[in-house]
Write a protein that holds these residues in place. Structure first.
Motif, mmCIF file in Angstrom:
data_model
loop_
_atom_site.group_PDB
_atom_site.id
_atom_site.type_symbol
_atom_site.label_atom_id
_atom_site.label_comp_id
_atom_site.label_asym_id
_atom_site.label_seq_id
_atom_site.Cartn_x
_atom_site.Cartn_y
_atom_site.Cartn_z
ATOM 1 N N ILE A 58 -21.388 -26.990 -28.124
ATOM 2 C CA ILE A 58 -21.397 -25.555 -27.858
ATOM 3 C C ILE A 58 -20.060 -25.120 -27.276
ATOM 4 O O ILE A 58 -19.469 -24.123 -27.708
ATOM 5 N N ALA A 59 -19.561 -25.871 -26.290
ATOM 6 C CA ALA A 59 -18.297 -25.511 -25.643
ATOM 7 C C ALA A 59 -17.142 -25.510 -26.640
ATOM 8 O O ALA A 59 -16.320 -24.582 -26.661
ATOM 9 N N GLY A 60 -17.061 -26.544 -27.471
ATOM 10 C CA GLY A 60 -15.986 -26.605 -28.469
ATOM 11 C C GLY A 60 -16.070 -25.466 -29.463
ATOM 12 O O GLY A 60 -15.050 -24.868 -29.834
ATOM 13 N N ALA A 103 -19.159 -31.209 -37.776
ATOM 14 C CA ALA A 103 -19.936 -30.399 -38.716
ATOM 15 C C ALA A 103 -20.832 -29.412 -37.975
ATOM 16 O O ALA A 103 -20.981 -28.253 -38.392
ATOM 17 N N ARG A 104 -21.409 -29.845 -36.868
ATOM 18 C CA ARG A 104 -22.292 -28.961 -36.099
ATOM 19 C C ARG A 104 -21.487 -27.840 -35.430
ATOM 20 O O ARG A 104 -21.928 -26.688 -35.412
ATOM 21 N N ALA A 105 -20.335 -28.176 -34.914
ATOM 22 C CA ALA A 105 -19.485 -27.150 -34.309
ATOM 23 C C ALA A 105 -18.986 -26.176 -35.375
ATOM 24 O O ALA A 105 -18.971 -24.950 -35.160
ATOM 25 N N ALA A 106 -18.575 -26.699 -36.528
ATOM 26 C CA ALA A 106 -18.060 -25.852 -37.603
ATOM 27 C C ALA A 106 -19.145 -24.913 -38.122
ATOM 28 O O ALA A 106 -18.872 -23.730 -38.400
ATOM 29 N N ILE A 127 -27.115 -20.489 -30.294
ATOM 30 C CA ILE A 127 -26.591 -20.152 -28.967
ATOM 31 C C ILE A 127 -25.235 -19.468 -29.073
ATOM 32 O O ILE A 127 -24.982 -18.459 -28.387
ATOM 33 N N LEU A 128 -24.335 -19.977 -29.910
ATOM 34 C CA LEU A 128 -23.036 -19.327 -30.059
ATOM 35 C C LEU A 128 -23.182 -17.919 -30.612
ATOM 36 O O LEU A 128 -22.540 -16.973 -30.131
#
Length: 218
Positions: A58-60, A103-106, A127-128
């Protein structure tokens, strides 16, 4: 931004923030600046504290969600989040993130944008999206709306028909029209229970501001 500020604002991800802030935003847009990143991070961590999810991912994603800048009036606007996701993947790979975490962050970055219309499939993405949209409503949302309208050359309102009673809404010409065109619709689309509760409070403030604004101009 000083290291002490990074440590205070982005705790416990100060090292990650130190690495990513140089890539986080393009200069020149005060609605998508480092202060916006700080607010979205605070929103995301508040939601995460209740809803869960992988905090580092989430932070990234928060830190890099606006790493590619595309103006609101550009024909490429709907591609901005996809371009940011692609760029973020390369940056996170250099930091040694796993392919799955990248992949999850992207995906979270690609899905955060209203214009992209990508459905968030993971908790981190939800969340983002919620954290970013919270910054588009409430009083900060009103401020950002008028700031962006000014940058794009819009007027505050149509002096002959500010409520759009006898004309079509046009938020490219008048900033106040952006409230009914888009901002008032955002609260219905929140993904998490915590995000929805926060959005309801801010939506009420936004509506109050809108009606008071129109009352003041007569």
């Amino acid at each position: 931004m000083q290291q002490d500020d990074i440590a205070r604002i982005f705790k416990p991800f100060e090292e990650l923030a130190t690495n990513l802030i140089p890539h986080a935003v393009a200069p020149g847009d005060g609605a998508h600046d480092i202060a916006h990143i700080q607010r979205v991070f605070a929103n995301a961590m508040r939601i995460h504290a209740v809803e869960g999810g992988h905090a580092e991912t989430i932070a990234g994603a928060v830190l890099l969600h606006d790493c590619v800048a595309v103006e609101k009036n550009s024909p490429l606007r709907a591609e901005a989040s996809r371009l940011a996701a692609e760029k973020a993947g390369g940056i996170l790979a250099v930091l040694g993130w796993s392919a799955d975490q990248i992949a999850r962050a992207a995906h979270a970055i690609a899905a955060h944008s209203f214009s992209a219309a990508i459905k968030p499939e993971t908790l981190e993405a939800k969340i983002l999206q919620d954290a970013d949209r919270l910054d588009a409503i409430g009083l900060i949302g009103a401020a950002r709306c008028f700031y962006t309208g000014g940058r794009m050359g819009s007027g505050l309102y149509d002096s002959t028909d500010p409520r759009a009673e006898d004309r079509a809404l046009d938020d490219k010409r008048f900033s106040i029209d952006h409230f009914p065109v888009k901002l008032f619709k955002l609260a219905d689309g929140f993904q998490t229970p915590t995000g929805r509760a926060m959005a309801a409070e801010r939506h009420a403030r936004l509506e109050q501001f809108y009606h008071q604004f129109l009352e003041e101009i007569g």
